[in-house]
Design a protein around this motif. Structure first.
Motif: not given
Length: 382
Positions: A100-112, A281-288
């Motif tokens: 939805v336009p305008g929606k925000a999410l809190y997140a962390c950016m990680l090292k490998p 949740k998504n096994p295909d999403r290989r986030f850093i």
């Protein structure tokens, strides 16, 4: 040779108001304007405001956005090299939640290795137009990391730091009404705004229902050239300027993490009370950082601590319990509760109500584990 401190566009306003200034992440920022306790209570009971212009707004756009708005261009923007794919790789929380336009999410950016580069807020506006809000002290390394990931992994994105913008957080039970009194034409577009959503008033003015105090309110991003007049208009409506001192006690009462204390590049989110921000949740999403986190069996957790005798807990104080030893990550006197509270990294298994001891000036003082937040919406919850 010392490096000159950076100034926000409101620096002269802080000096004119008699603020006590301190070095915060390389920025000359107000710690208080008089009474830190008064500033804290005003946010809990009425409305206060914080200059948070030292934090950096970063626009992340798809490179096709300016070239075309055709269906083919939109497909390219959302494809394997688009912004959504980039942020899906970059962040431990899943931007698939943002539709939805305008929606925000809190997140962390990680090292490998799973350590936290920064914690941030990400906004979705459309598939080629996103925004991140990152911490002041980490902004330069954040930008460098984003650019490196985009370059090394072939993402077609534009990363634009917006130092031309300023930001004010207006917080407290009267914050919304005071803001609307200062800017009446903003009421209609913001009145129905849900928590953790934002809306553009014009091309460069974003009003979001977010904050870092445990109270309702707005965070307003606007051109630096307009922020002085906006600040003055809020003052004229009775909104009290507040410094970093009150901001810290408010966020601690609200059980909110502070980068550099609860987590950093050596500390992963699973032992920082931030496992809820990591989406497997998504096994295909290989986030850093995913591989590292999946290989970890956490043996520590982050809990709230309340001191049972007089004194003030501080970060890095040692803690002991029947389950083993721990350490305070944050600690202060709670103006709302009238006792000292803190957060501590402790052995897994400690529960609210469990007795612990905190070492203060060579003595072990009695304390207990409590559920966070300590205070929310002006009410003590422990």
């Amino acid at each position: 040779m010392s490096t000159a401190l950076k100034h926000t566009p409101l620096h002269s306003a802080h000096l004119q108001a008699g603020a006590k200034m301190v070095d915060f992440g390389g920025w000359d920022m107000p710690v208080s304007y008089g009474s830190q306790i008064e500033e804290h209570h005003t946010v809990r009971r009425a409305a206060g405001m914080f200059d948070v212009s030292h934090m950096l707004n970063v626009d992340v756009r798809g490179k096709v956005a300016a070239a075309s708005t055709s269906a083919e261009a939109q497909d390219a923007a959302t494809g394997e090299q688009g912004v959504r794919a980039f942020l899906s790789r970059l962040l431990a929380n899943d931007v698939a939640k943002l539709t939805v336009p305008g929606k925000a999410l809190y997140a962390c950016m990680l090292k490998p290795d799973g350590g936290v580069i920064d914690d941030l807020i990400v906004y979705f506006f459309d598939e080629t137009n996103w925004r991140l809000v990152v911490n002041a002290g980490t902004a330069d390394k954040d930008i460098a990391w984003m650019q490196q990931v985009a370059r090394d992994e072939g993402f077609e994105v534009q990363i634009e730091p917006r130092r031309d913008l300023a930001m004010i957080a207006v917080q407290g039970p009267q914050a919304r009404e005071k803001l609307w009194a200062a800017r009446p034409h903003w009421k209609a577009p913001t009145e129905q705004l849900a928590a953790f959503n934002g809306v553009y008033i014009d091309a460069d003015t974003l009003v979001a229902r977010t904050g870092y105090t445990g109270e309702d309110g707005f965070e307003v991003v606007l051109p630096a050239t307009q922020v002085g007049a906006f600040w003055d208009d809020l003052v004229s409506q009775g909104v009290l300027p507040c410094g970093l001192g009150a901001r810290d006690t408010l966020r601690l009462e609200a059980g909110m993490n502070l980068y550099g204390q609860e987590m950093n590049e050596q500390v992963n989110p699973l032992i920082s009370g931030l496992s809820w921000t990591v989406s497997f949740k998504n096994p295909d999403r290989r986030f850093i950082g995913r591989d590292a986190l999946e290989a970890i069996t956490p043996d520590q957790t982050l809990v709230g601590i309340k001191l049972l005798e007089r004194g003030v807990m501080r970060a890095h104080m040692k803690l002991r319990s029947a389950q083993g030893d721990g350490e305070l990550t944050s600690g202060s006197m709670s103006p709302t509760m009238g006792v000292s509270i803190g957060m501590a990294r402790v052995p897994l298994g400690l529960q609210p109500g469990d007795a612990v001891e905190v070492e203060m000036r060579g003595k072990w003082m009695p304390a207990e584990v409590v559920k966070m937040p300590f205070v929310r919406n002006g009410k003590i919850s422990v």
